[in-house]
Design a protein around this motif. Structure first.
Motif, PDB file in Angstrom:
ATOM      1  N   HIS A  98       0.870  -1.180   0.000  1.00 33.48           N
ATOM      2  CA  HIS A  98       0.000   0.000   0.000  1.00 33.48           C
ATOM      3  C   HIS A  98       0.904   1.226   0.000  1.00 33.48           C
ATOM      4  O   HIS A  98       1.861   1.290   0.776  1.00 33.48           O
ATOM      5  N   VAL A  99       0.568   2.184  -0.852  1.00 37.21           N
ATOM      6  CA  VAL A  99       1.302   3.447  -0.924  1.00 37.21           C
ATOM      7  C   VAL A  99       0.262   4.565  -0.874  1.00 37.21           C
ATOM      8  O   VAL A  99      -0.845   4.414  -1.399  1.00 37.21           O
ATOM      9  N   ARG A 100       0.609   5.662  -0.252  1.00 38.71           N
ATOM     10  CA  ARG A 100      -0.318   6.800  -0.230  1.00 38.71           C
ATOM     11  C   ARG A 100      -0.556   7.297  -1.653  1.00 38.71           C
ATOM     12  O   ARG A 100       0.394   7.612  -2.381  1.00 38.71           O
ATOM     13  N   THR A 101      -1.802   7.403  -2.029  1.00 39.32           N
ATOM     14  CA  THR A 101      -2.144   7.875  -3.367  1.00 39.32           C
ATOM     15  C   THR A 101      -1.613   9.283  -3.598  1.00 39.32           C
ATOM     16  O   THR A 101      -1.150   9.607  -4.700  1.00 39.32           O
ATOM     17  N   SER A 102      -1.630  10.108  -2.569  1.00 42.00           N
ATOM     18  CA  SER A 102      -1.117  11.476  -2.724  1.00 42.00           C
ATOM     19  C   SER A 102       0.363  11.463  -3.102  1.00 42.00           C
ATOM     20  O   SER A 102       0.812  12.305  -3.896  1.00 42.00           O
ATOM     21  N   GLU A 103       1.138  10.508  -2.570  1.00 42.16           N
ATOM     22  CA  GLU A 103       2.556  10.410  -2.934  1.00 42.16           C
ATOM     23  C   GLU A 103       2.718   9.958  -4.380  1.00 42.16           C
ATOM     24  O   GLU A 103       3.596  10.441  -5.104  1.00 42.16           O
ATOM     25  N   VAL A 104       1.867   9.025  -4.809  1.00 44.94           N
ATOM     26  CA  VAL A 104       1.928   8.547  -6.196  1.00 44.94           C
ATOM     27  C   VAL A 104       1.551   9.681  -7.146  1.00 44.94           C
ATOM     28  O   VAL A 104       2.222   9.909  -8.157  1.00 44.94           O
ATOM     29  N   ARG A 105       0.506  10.416  -6.818  1.00 46.86           N
ATOM     30  CA  ARG A 105       0.101  11.550  -7.668  1.00 46.86           C
ATOM     31  C   ARG A 105       1.216  12.592  -7.758  1.00 46.86           C
ATOM     32  O   ARG A 105       1.486  13.141  -8.831  1.00 46.86           O
TER      33      ARG A 105
END
Length: 138
Positions: A98-105
């Motif tokens: 799981h990775v924070r979506t905000s970090e991926v964006r």
């Protein structure tokens, strides 16, 4: 402007045990390989005890933050509020993080500044790639 983007992210390894271990992972984008991203994991997070890096399409990562994407070795999908699940399928088994979506964006926005989506072909060096193929064929 730099041609390589690296961003540290906190990845939570999902296991059958009730607790999830958090490890530092690195997302990487290199203009010389404009269609791909890499996600690297430190040695302590792998069964082999060596750093492991997976390479997959930037388009897959972007699509997977909004809806399930991928049918092969790497699959990406949203999970709850501000989480993205990345699954890595190998003969040895499946690893899920799981990775924070905000970090991926944020990572994808930074990569977009280096190579805009849809312009990847402009950054390919087909002459060099062909020369390497022909050199290896001799």
């Amino acid at each position: 402007m730099s041609t390589v983007i690296e961003q540290a992210v906190q990845a939570r390894l999902v296991a059958s045990a009730p607790r999830m271990e958090t490890v530092a992972a690195t997302l990487r984008y290199d203009r010389r390989n404009p269609f791909a991203v890499q996600m690297a994991f430190p040695a302590r997070a792998t069964l082999e005890g060596i750093e492991v890096s997976w390479e997959f399409s930037r388009e897959l990562l972007a699509a997977g933050i909004d809806e399930a994407a991928g049918l092969g070795d790497v699959r990406v999908r949203p999970f709850g509020y501000d989480r993205t699940v990345v699954e890595f399928h190998a003969p040895e088994g499946v690893a899920m993080v799981h990775v924070r979506t905000s970090e991926v964006r944020r990572f994808l926005r930074r990569a977009q500044h280096v190579v805009p989506t849809g312009c990847e072909h402009e950054f390919l060096d087909l002459d060099q790639d062909l020369a390497e193929l022909l050199r290896d064929a001799c």
